[in-house]
Design an enzyme around this catalytic site. Structure first.
Site: not given
Ligand code: PGA
Length: 247
Positions: A205, A99, A9, A11, A169, A101, A175
């Site tokens: 992560s 997601h 992803n 983003k 997640e 976010e 993140g």
């Molecule tokens: P990250 O993000 O690996 O940077 O923690 C994962 C995601 O949001 O899909």
């Protein structure tokens, strides 16, 4: 050899140059390590505008392309939205829906996430339904309730046999550099798998140093990877480390 899903992803990151570079580095990686293609399903989720370039460069390498979001509507007067049929035409195979976010920054509810997922299915796209609890919910012992509710609402009215994927997640792990322990992730992924019987990914992560332990859990079918998917070297290191742990 376990089949794994390696989903990246991006983003709101990367550009045309980075997309082409990623493809060139992926091609070089598979030339060096052709075995790494076996039993691995790779999908990269770039920002909308990079999808055509990604599809042009990645598909021939056996890497699928997906979108990070899609409209809950078909074509029409919905300024700023992108319909699943357009994503399909642009070369997408999968679409991330729900997601954290999108849920937490843009206020998407499970009902809206469900509408988007149904709309993707209707266009022949595979929704990647994200679920996850916040730190507050986790500390209050509500993880299972939150996940069950997001899952149940997210897959409402899905046709029998619909092709989709669930990504667990935990919000506090995204993140932050602080991944869930393999045991905790396995516990939640097992609950999801027992209830929907589709591939379940872990996200939050994931990096080369923790992927092997996470992906070797019986109910974890791979990862949805954010930060570590931006550089081809890190992304493929995840795959290499996992495969090395299998031997
Ligand atoms: P990250 O993000 O690996 O940077 O923690 C994962 C995601 O949001 O899909």
């Amino acid at each position: 050899m376990k089949k794994i899903f390696l989903f990246g992803n991006w983003k709101m990151n990367q550009n045309l140059h980075a997309t082409k570079n990623f493809a060139a580095e992926s091609a070089a990686f598979f030339l060096e390590q052709p075995d790494m293609k076996a039993e691995t399903e790779i999908c990269i989720f770039p920002p909308f505008v990079l999808i055509p370039e990604a599809a042009k460069n990645f598909t021939k390498l056996g890497i699928n392309v997906g979108a990070q979001n899609a409209s809950d509507h078909g074509e029409g007067a919905y300024t700023g939205e992108v319909a699943p049929s357009m994503l399909k035409e642009a070369g997408c195979r999968c679409v991330i829906v729900g997601h954290s976010e999108r849920r937490h920054i843009y206020g998407e509810t499970s009902e809206l996430v469900n509408k988007k997922a149904l709309n993707c299915l209707a266009s022949g796209l595979i929704p990647v339904l994200c679920v996850g609890e916040t730190l507050k919910e986790r500390d209050a012992g509500q993880t299972i309730d939150v996940i069950s509710s997001q899952l149940q609402k997210g897959v409402k009215d899905f046709p029998v046999g619909a092709a989709y994927i669930v990504a667990y997640e935990p919000v506090w792990a995204i993140g932050t550099g602080r991944a869930a322990s393999a045991q905790d992730a396995e516990k939640v992924c097992r609950l999801i798998k027992d209830s929907v019987h589709v591939p379940v990914l872990y996200g939050g992560s994931v990096k080369p140093s923790n992927a092997a332990e996470l992906f070797s859990q019986p109910s974890i079918d791979g990862g949805l990877i954010g930060g570590a998917s931006l550089k081809a070297r890190d992304f493929f290191e995840i795959l290499k480390n996992f495969r090395a742990s299998e031997i």
